[in-house]
Design an enzyme around this catalytic site. Structure first.
Site, PDB file in Angstrom:
ATOM      1  N   ARG A  49      39.477 111.950   6.422  1.00  0.00           N
ATOM      2  CA  ARG A  49      38.453 111.191   5.667  1.00  0.00           C
ATOM      3  C   ARG A  49      39.026 110.326   4.555  1.00  0.00           C
ATOM      4  NH1 ARG A  49      35.009 115.839   6.338  1.00  0.00           N
ATOM      5  NH2 ARG A  49      33.728 115.417   8.164  1.00  0.00           N
TER       6      ARG A  49
ATOM      7  N   LYS B 137      40.666  94.821   3.989  1.00  0.00           N
ATOM      8  CA  LYS B 137      40.157  94.833   5.372  1.00  0.00           C
ATOM      9  C   LYS B 137      41.216  95.479   6.249  1.00  0.00           C
ATOM     10  CE  LYS B 137      37.108  90.823   5.505  1.00  0.00           C
ATOM     11  NZ  LYS B 137      36.883  89.506   6.129  1.00  0.00           N
TER      12      LYS B 137
ATOM     13  N   GLU C 238      47.749  79.612   6.149  1.00  0.00           N
ATOM     14  CA  GLU C 238      46.782  80.393   5.352  1.00  0.00           C
ATOM     15  C   GLU C 238      46.951  80.076   3.863  1.00  0.00           C
ATOM     16  OE1 GLU C 238      44.287  82.000   6.492  1.00  0.00           O
ATOM     17  OE2 GLU C 238      44.774  82.790   8.478  1.00  0.00           O
TER      18      GLU C 238
ATOM     19  N   LYS D 268      43.539  85.050  -3.823  1.00  0.00           N
ATOM     20  CA  LYS D 268      42.766  85.931  -2.938  1.00  0.00           C
ATOM     21  C   LYS D 268      42.296  87.170  -3.697  1.00  0.00           C
ATOM     22  CE  LYS D 268      42.060  88.124   1.411  1.00  0.00           C
ATOM     23  NZ  LYS D 268      42.522  88.566   2.715  1.00  0.00           N
TER      24      LYS D 268
ATOM     25  N   GLU E 188      32.332  90.748   1.273  1.00  0.00           N
ATOM     26  CA  GLU E 188      32.058  89.438   1.870  1.00  0.00           C
ATOM     27  C   GLU E 188      30.567  89.106   1.968  1.00  0.00           C
ATOM     28  OE1 GLU E 188      34.970  88.282   4.863  1.00  0.00           O
ATOM     29  OE2 GLU E 188      33.389  87.233   5.910  1.00  0.00           O
TER      30      GLU E 188
ATOM     31  N   ARG F 277      33.741  85.295  -0.645  1.00  0.00           N
ATOM     32  CA  ARG F 277      34.840  85.711   0.233  1.00  0.00           C
ATOM     33  C   ARG F 277      34.739  85.038   1.608  1.00  0.00           C
ATOM     34  NH1 ARG F 277      37.484  91.792   0.990  1.00  0.00           N
ATOM     35  NH2 ARG F 277      39.151  91.102   2.371  1.00  0.00           N
TER      36      ARG F 277
ATOM     37  N   ASN G 200      37.202  81.935   5.319  1.00  0.00           N
ATOM     38  CA  ASN G 200      37.199  81.662   6.761  1.00  0.00           C
ATOM     39  C   ASN G 200      37.316  80.175   7.078  1.00  0.00           C
ATOM     40  OD1 ASN G 200      36.858  84.377   7.696  1.00  0.00           O
ATOM     41  ND2 ASN G 200      34.815  84.289   6.796  1.00  0.00           N
TER      42      ASN G 200
ATOM     43  N   HIS H  18      38.705  78.907  10.349  1.00  0.00           N
ATOM     44  CA  HIS H  18      38.865  80.046  11.258  1.00  0.00           C
ATOM     45  C   HIS H  18      37.929  80.025  12.459  1.00  0.00           C
ATOM     46  CE1 HIS H  18      41.537  81.577   8.222  1.00  0.00           C
ATOM     47  NE2 HIS H  18      41.794  82.638   8.950  1.00  0.00           N
TER      48      HIS H  18
ATOM     49  N   HIS I 112      39.782  80.243  15.764  1.00  0.00           N
ATOM     50  CA  HIS I 112      39.645  81.353  16.718  1.00  0.00           C
ATOM     51  C   HIS I 112      39.248  80.824  18.085  1.00  0.00           C
ATOM     52  CE1 HIS I 112      38.911  84.469  13.301  1.00  0.00           C
ATOM     53  NE2 HIS I 112      40.169  84.460  13.675  1.00  0.00           N
TER      54      HIS I 112
ATOM     55  N   HIS J  79      48.160  82.093  15.118  1.00  0.00           N
ATOM     56  CA  HIS J  79      46.893  82.119  14.391  1.00  0.00           C
ATOM     57  C   HIS J  79      46.873  81.015  13.327  1.00  0.00           C
ATOM     58  CE1 HIS J  79      43.391  83.707  12.371  1.00  0.00           C
ATOM     59  NE2 HIS J  79      44.078  83.828  11.249  1.00  0.00           N
TER      60      HIS J  79
HETATM   61  P1  NAD Z   1      52.534  90.546  12.926  1.00  0.00           P
HETATM   62  O1  NAD Z   1      52.347  91.706  12.056  1.00  0.00           O
HETATM   63  O2  NAD Z   1      52.398  90.759  14.392  1.00  0.00           O
HETATM   64  O3  NAD Z   1      53.963  89.902  12.625  1.00  0.00           O
HETATM   65  C1  NAD Z   1      54.413  88.836  13.414  1.00  0.00           C
HETATM   66  C2  NAD Z   1      55.782  89.136  14.020  1.00  0.00           C
HETATM   67  O4  NAD Z   1      56.765  89.036  12.988  1.00  0.00           O
HETATM   68  C3  NAD Z   1      55.899  90.539  14.601  1.00  0.00           C
HETATM   69  O5  NAD Z   1      56.640  90.469  15.779  1.00  0.00           O
HETATM   70  C4  NAD Z   1      56.692  91.284  13.530  1.00  0.00           C
HETATM   71  O6  NAD Z   1      57.454  92.334  14.080  1.00  0.00           O
HETATM   72  C5  NAD Z   1      57.578  90.207  12.990  1.00  0.00           C
HETATM   73  N1  NAD Z   1      58.037  90.371  11.612  1.00  0.00           N
HETATM   74  C6  NAD Z   1      57.398  90.946  10.565  1.00  0.00           C
HETATM   75  N2  NAD Z   1      58.100  90.763   9.435  1.00  0.00           N
HETATM   76  C7  NAD Z   1      59.205  90.088   9.772  1.00  0.00           C
HETATM   77  C8  NAD Z   1      60.305  89.562   9.034  1.00  0.00           C
HETATM   78  N3  NAD Z   1      60.392  89.682   7.701  1.00  0.00           N
HETATM   79  N4  NAD Z   1      61.270  88.890   9.708  1.00  0.00           N
HETATM   80  C9  NAD Z   1      61.204  88.717  11.057  1.00  0.00           C
HETATM   81  N5  NAD Z   1      60.175  89.164  11.801  1.00  0.00           N
HETATM   82  C10 NAD Z   1      59.195  89.834  11.162  1.00  0.00           C
HETATM   83  O7  NAD Z   1      51.526  89.358  12.566  1.00  0.00           O
HETATM   84  P2  NAD Z   1      51.140  88.639  11.200  1.00  0.00           P
HETATM   85  O8  NAD Z   1      51.123  87.203  11.532  1.00  0.00           O
HETATM   86  O9  NAD Z   1      51.939  89.122  10.056  1.00  0.00           O
HETATM   87  O10 NAD Z   1      49.654  89.143  10.968  1.00  0.00           O
HETATM   88  C11 NAD Z   1      48.641  88.888  11.917  1.00  0.00           C
HETATM   89  C12 NAD Z   1      47.648  90.022  11.873  1.00  0.00           C
HETATM   90  O11 NAD Z   1      47.096  90.069  10.554  1.00  0.00           O
HETATM   91  C13 NAD Z   1      46.482  89.830  12.830  1.00  0.00           C
HETATM   92  O12 NAD Z   1      46.302  91.031  13.554  1.00  0.00           O
HETATM   93  C14 NAD Z   1      45.299  89.559  11.925  1.00  0.00           C
HETATM   94  O13 NAD Z   1      44.089  90.059  12.447  1.00  0.00           O
HETATM   95  C15 NAD Z   1      45.692  90.278  10.658  1.00  0.00           C
HETATM   96  N6  NAD Z   1      45.051  89.742   9.451  1.00  0.00           N
HETATM   97  C16 NAD Z   1      44.391  90.601   8.654  1.00  0.00           C
HETATM   98  C17 NAD Z   1      43.767  90.150   7.496  1.00  0.00           C
HETATM   99  C18 NAD Z   1      43.078  91.132   6.593  1.00  0.00           C
HETATM  100  O14 NAD Z   1      42.390  90.703   5.653  1.00  0.00           O
HETATM  101  N7  NAD Z   1      43.229  92.417   6.806  1.00  0.00           N
HETATM  102  C19 NAD Z   1      43.822  88.800   7.147  1.00  0.00           C
HETATM  103  C20 NAD Z   1      44.522  87.929   7.981  1.00  0.00           C
HETATM  104  C21 NAD Z   1      45.141  88.422   9.145  1.00  0.00           C
END
Ligand code: NAD
Length: 372
Positions: free
Chosen positions: A131, A153, A195, A237, A247, A251, A255, A258, A262, A275
């Protein structure tokens, strides 16, 4: 009909999630100095989660080598597969199972070290573990630093749906080491930049002008410029999330780009475009829509397109990554399924100018007019 209604009140959120402490660190990432795995005097057991790519980074070596078969004293390290395909319920369950087997309690700590995928997964697992146990995050991609790690999130994908299961559960502490960004492949770096550019348009004029005037430094990953961009994005942020955690209002403006983005990711086929690149194209479409609705001047639209081009982002109505007939209609069709729509109309964030944003339900004909 006679009714008897009463209400009970709860403390707002889980203990330990009422605030996030944010620390910026300079130099080579040094997880050992922050967490000292195996330390006898640690206040609790720590369950570290990372992915295979991050674990193999040269700057992570001293940290990962401390663990023998994933164990170092009372602490554990779990290494998951890398990237979006591993953002699954199974990964969440593997974190929970390993923590249970290692005897973790809700008083212990989970630490996610990685990109947005690892941050979202670890925080989600922590939020439902017995929990709710505290979580800390060390974002290692630019996208996770400027966006995913802040604001609570959490979640994972389910079947073909992105982020369909999750919770609001902020990290207790966040550590930002901009130098992690130097290890990123070009497309991942560029994805995070988009972003940050979105945040600049929404909230920070000074950062907007850095994007406009200092593309050479940004594209060369100049450490000082990057530090400024990360610092400003995190602060912007954090300020938005503080005002509107769940949100209900401001907040939602995060988007920007987005809903278009998307749709492009989906029509192109998941993984065909990053993305961030899709969001950057979406920002261009949202500004084109703003011009079409006479909310902004042509000069503003042209300036945004010029900036997008400096970073290699698409400004064409139909980008090269999608082909075939009826693309505008196919994009629109996906936009209608966006979970942020409140009625049958598509709800969009539209930029009238710098730091001048509206949220509007837009007619299909207007949307289609900027998709051809
Ligand atoms: P990711 O975590 O898949 O990382 C991208 C790639 O980079 C992966 O292969 C990872 O292994 C690699 N990597 C990580 N750090 C590295 C480094 N320092 N050097 C080399 N490689 C490295 O993707 P991302 O782009 O970081 O994040 C995308 C995810 O974030 C999505 O799932 C999205 O839904 C989520 N997201 C969440 C929020 C939120 O508010 N929670 C906001 C935006 C995006």
């Amino acid at each position: 009909m006679k009714k008897d209604t009463f209400q009970i009140s709860y403390p707002s959120i889980h203990a330990g999630t009422e605030k996030s402490e944010i620390t910026f660190l300079a130099g080579k990432p040094d997880l050992v100095s922050v967490y000292n795995p195996g330390a006898q005097d640690a206040p609790c057991k720590r369950f570290f989660v990372t992915d295979a790519t991050v674990a193999s980074l040269e700057c992570m070596k001293d940290f990962t080598e401390k663990f023998d078969d994933g164990v170092c004293g009372n602490d554990c390290l779990l290494i998951l597969g890398s990237g979006e395909p591993f953002k699954t319920v199974e990964s969440v369950l593997s974190i929970i199972t390993a923590a249970l087997e290692a005897g973790f309690s809700r008083k212990d700590l989970f630490v996610g070290i990685g990109g947005g995928v690892i941050c979202d997964l670890t925080a989600f697992a922590a939020s439902v573990f017995k929990r709710g146990a505290a979580v800390e995050l060390v974002p290692t991609t630019l996208l996770a630093m400027v966006d995913a790690s802040i604001g609570g999130k959490t979640g994972c994908d389910y079947q073909t749906y992105k982020n369909m299961i999750g919770s609001f559960f902020p990290a207790r502490r966040l550590y930002y080491w901009p130098e992690f960004v130097q290890y990123l492949p070009e497309n991942q770096y560029n994805s995070g930049l988009a972003e940050a550019f979105k945040t600049a348009l929404l909230f920070d004029k000074e950062m907007y002008y850095i994007f406009k005037n200092e593309a050479e430094k940004i594209n060369a990953r100049d450490p000082e410029t990057l530090q400024t961009i990360i610092n400003k994005s995190v602060r912007a942020k954090a300020a938005v999330v503080e005002k509107d955690f769940t949100e209900q209002g401001i907040r939602a403006t995060l988007n920007l780009g987005h809903t278009f983005g998307h749709a492009l990711e989906s029509v192109a086929g998941l993984g065909k475009i990053t993305h961030g690149a899709a969001v950057a194209w979406g920002i261009g479409r949202a500004v084109a829509l703003s011009f079409k609705k006479e909310y902004c001047r042509e000069a503003f639209m042209t300036e945004i397109f010029d900036i997008l081009k400096l970073y290699g982002w698409e400004t064409a109505a139909i980008p090269g990554v999608v082909y075939g007939g009826g693309i505008g209609e196919r994009l629109l069709n996906v936009m209608h399924k966006d979970k942020k729509n409140l009625t049958e109309k598509v709800r969009l964030i539209i930029q009238k100018g710098l730091q001048d944003t509206v949220i509007e339900e837009v007619a299909d004909s207007d949307i289609l007019s900027v998709l051809k």
